[in-house]
Design an enzyme around this catalytic site. Structure first.
Site, PDB file in Angstrom:
ATOM      1  N   HIS A   1      30.235  34.102  18.825  1.00 25.51           N
ATOM      2  CA  HIS A   1      31.030  35.248  19.277  1.00 25.51           C
ATOM      3  C   HIS A   1      30.752  36.486  18.419  1.00 25.51           C
ATOM      4  CE1 HIS A   1      34.163  37.560  20.979  1.00 25.51           C
ATOM      5  NE2 HIS A   1      34.759  37.685  19.808  1.00 25.51           N
TER       6      HIS A   1
ATOM      7  N   LYS B   1      36.639  48.058  26.640  1.00 26.57           N
ATOM      8  CA  LYS B   1      37.714  47.077  26.742  1.00 26.57           C
ATOM      9  C   LYS B   1      38.525  47.088  25.455  1.00 26.57           C
ATOM     10  CE  LYS B   1      37.760  42.133  26.177  1.00 26.57           C
ATOM     11  NZ  LYS B   1      37.040  40.881  26.323  1.00 26.57           N
TER      12      LYS B   1
ATOM     13  N   GLN C   1      38.705  34.051  15.976  1.00 24.27           N
ATOM     14  CA  GLN C   1      39.631  34.462  14.916  1.00 24.27           C
ATOM     15  C   GLN C   1      38.835  34.601  13.621  1.00 24.27           C
ATOM     16  OE1 GLN C   1      42.784  35.318  15.771  1.00 24.27           O
ATOM     17  NE2 GLN C   1      42.848  36.204  13.730  1.00 24.27           N
TER      18      GLN C   1
ATOM     19  N   GLY D   1      39.883  36.929  33.077  1.00 18.24           N
ATOM     20  CA  GLY D   1      40.405  38.289  33.243  1.00 18.24           C
ATOM     21  C   GLY D   1      39.378  39.367  32.945  1.00 18.24           C
TER      22      GLY D   1
ATOM     23  N   ASP E   1      32.293  44.884  26.641  1.00 14.09           N
ATOM     24  CA  ASP E   1      32.676  45.897  25.652  1.00 14.09           C
ATOM     25  C   ASP E   1      31.471  46.265  24.801  1.00 14.09           C
ATOM     26  OD1 ASP E   1      32.426  43.865  23.757  1.00 14.09           O
ATOM     27  OD2 ASP E   1      34.558  43.410  23.781  1.00 14.09           O
TER      28      ASP E   1
ATOM     29  N   SER F   1      37.021  32.706  29.717  1.00 17.27           N
ATOM     30  CA  SER F   1      38.150  31.809  29.450  1.00 17.27           C
ATOM     31  C   SER F   1      39.173  31.944  30.580  1.00 17.27           C
ATOM     32  CB  SER F   1      38.744  32.140  28.082  1.00 17.27           C
ATOM     33  OG  SER F   1      39.835  31.305  27.827  1.00 17.27           O
TER      34      SER F   1
ATOM     35  N   ASP G   1      47.595   6.138  20.910  1.00 19.93           N
ATOM     36  CA  ASP G   1      48.339   7.299  20.396  1.00 19.93           C
ATOM     37  C   ASP G   1      47.507   8.579  20.379  1.00 19.93           C
ATOM     38  OD1 ASP G   1      46.566   6.760  18.407  1.00 19.93           O
ATOM     39  OD2 ASP G   1      48.047   6.451  16.813  1.00 19.93           O
ATOM     40  N   GLY G   2      46.257   8.487  20.851  1.00 20.66           N
ATOM     41  CA  GLY G   2      45.434   9.694  20.962  1.00 20.66           C
ATOM     42  C   GLY G   2      44.415   9.876  19.852  1.00 20.66           C
TER      43      GLY G   2
HETATM   44  C1  R5P Z   1      36.077  38.236  23.816  1.00 22.61           C
HETATM   45  O1  R5P Z   1      35.929  39.142  23.014  1.00 22.61           O
HETATM   46  C2  R5P Z   1      34.971  37.496  24.473  1.00 22.61           C
HETATM   47  O2  R5P Z   1      33.722  38.064  24.283  1.00 22.61           O
HETATM   48  C3  R5P Z   1      35.251  37.346  25.947  1.00 22.61           C
HETATM   49  O3  R5P Z   1      35.153  38.607  26.571  1.00 22.61           O
HETATM   50  C4  R5P Z   1      36.609  36.780  26.181  1.00 22.61           C
HETATM   51  O4  R5P Z   1      36.809  35.636  25.412  1.00 22.61           O
HETATM   52  C5  R5P Z   1      36.821  36.473  27.632  1.00 22.61           C
HETATM   53  O5  R5P Z   1      38.114  36.007  27.784  1.00 22.61           O
HETATM   54  P1  R5P Z   1      38.832  35.998  29.175  1.00 22.61           P
HETATM   55  O6  R5P Z   1      37.938  35.280  30.147  1.00 22.61           O
HETATM   56  O7  R5P Z   1      40.104  35.246  28.905  1.00 22.61           O
HETATM   57  O8  R5P Z   1      39.093  37.407  29.568  1.00 22.61           O
END
Ligand code: R5P
Length: 295
Positions: free
Chosen positions: A127, A193, A94, A227, A170, A224, A34-35
């Site tokens: 982060h 950004k 978050q 982008g 950024d 992630s 069931d995981g």
């Molecule tokens: C966000 O503030 C992180 O420092 C990365 O820039 C972000 O998580 C990258 O996400 P993605 O690859 O989806 O643009």
């Protein structure tokens, strides 16, 4: 000292143990149909300091829960100190209520660590180190934030990027570009950004960076969707940069991320092994082991 690699970081945990000169005792793990995760710790831990090595991607919820289960178990079985080494700690993004009603997930995670008996938490390139510090104050877990950026910079330097321009996506991540710039010996800077908090869409302004004919490297903590990095690489290439590399600590690489970055014109993609990835050419095993020795 006993090092227990969790199911998410078997290889890295074994490498950390080897650097510490102790035998790794990997957790036994299987999934019920069931995981649910079944976990068993194969060594006696009474009176010992235990280092758990368990990253939290992909599948952050499952991996986080496995970490809590392992920590609580070793504490119950008499470990005197539990050091949770979570090279990529999920839920760190978050860390604020950007929109009304949002969860402070990082705070919740630290509370659960404390409840599970974690004494020390080692993470790599948190982060937001300031948020981590802020939430640490409310919980009985001592947080240690290490940085793998100099190691990534050494790697790209060896692969033809000595003297390159180091960039962060950024201004909040400018410390990454600064640290890399110290190794590469070139200029450092950042893009502008912004992210739409409702849709997640990012907008990236590429100011004139005077990169014509210059090599550049984009350093980010996480890739992630790809982008952010793709837009940075594209902007640099459009302004005439020569070679452009994309370097990140935590290679989450969702489907299509790599293709996006390559299509933007990236000449090299590299990450660490905090999360298993084919781009993970830089190991953080030594960084973690050297730090554990100081605790
Ligand atoms: C966000 O503030 C992180 O420092 C990365 O820039 C972000 O998580 C990258 O996400 P993605 O690859 O989806 O643009």
């Amino acid at each position: 000292m006993i090092v227990i690699p969790g199911p998410a970081s078997k290889e890295l945990g074994e490498a950390v143990a080897a650097k510490l000169g102790v035998r790794a005792s990997p957790a036994e793990h299987r999934l019920f149909p069931d995981g649910e995760s079944y976990l068993r710790l194969p060594v006696g831990v009474e009176g010992e300091t235990v280092v758990l090595v368990q990253t939290t991607a992909p599948d952050p919820d499952r991996k986080m829960l496995q970490l809590f289960i392992m920590a609580k178990t070793v504490k119950d079985l008499g470990a005197t100190r539990v050091i949770a080494c979570i090279p990529y700690l999920a839920y760190m993004r978050q860390d604020k209520r950007f929109l009304e009603g949002e969860a402070l997930s990082l705070d919740v995670v630290l509370g659960l660590m404390e409840a599970a008996g974690v004494d020390d938490l080692i993470v790599v390139d948190a982060h937001s180190s300031s948020s981590l510090r802020e939430f640490e104050a409310g919980h009985g877990v001592k947080v240690h934030n290490l940085s793998a950026i100099p190691l990534l910079a050494e790697y790209v330097k060896k692969h033809g990027y000595g003297g390159a321009y180091s960039l962060s996506p950024d201004v909040g991540a400018i410390h990454l570009a600064e640290a890399a710039g110290r190794v590469l010996g070139g200029r450092h800077g950042y893009f502008e950004k912004s992210r739409d908090r409702r849709t997640g869409e990012i907008e990236m302004k590429v100011k004139d960076l005077s990169v014509d004919g210059v090599d550049a490297v984009v350093f980010d903590d996480i890739i992630s969707s790809g982008g952010t990095t793709a837009r940075a690489v594209e902007g640099l290439k459009r302004q005439g940069a020569a070679k452009v590399a994309a370097a990140c600590v935590h290679a989450l690489f969702m489907p299509g991320a790599e293709e996006k970055i390559e299509a933007a014109g990236s000449d090299l993609i590299v990450s660490t092994d905090t999360v298993e990835s084919k781009h993970g050419k830089v190991t953080v095993a030594g960084l973690i082991a050297d730090y554990v020795k100081t605790l």
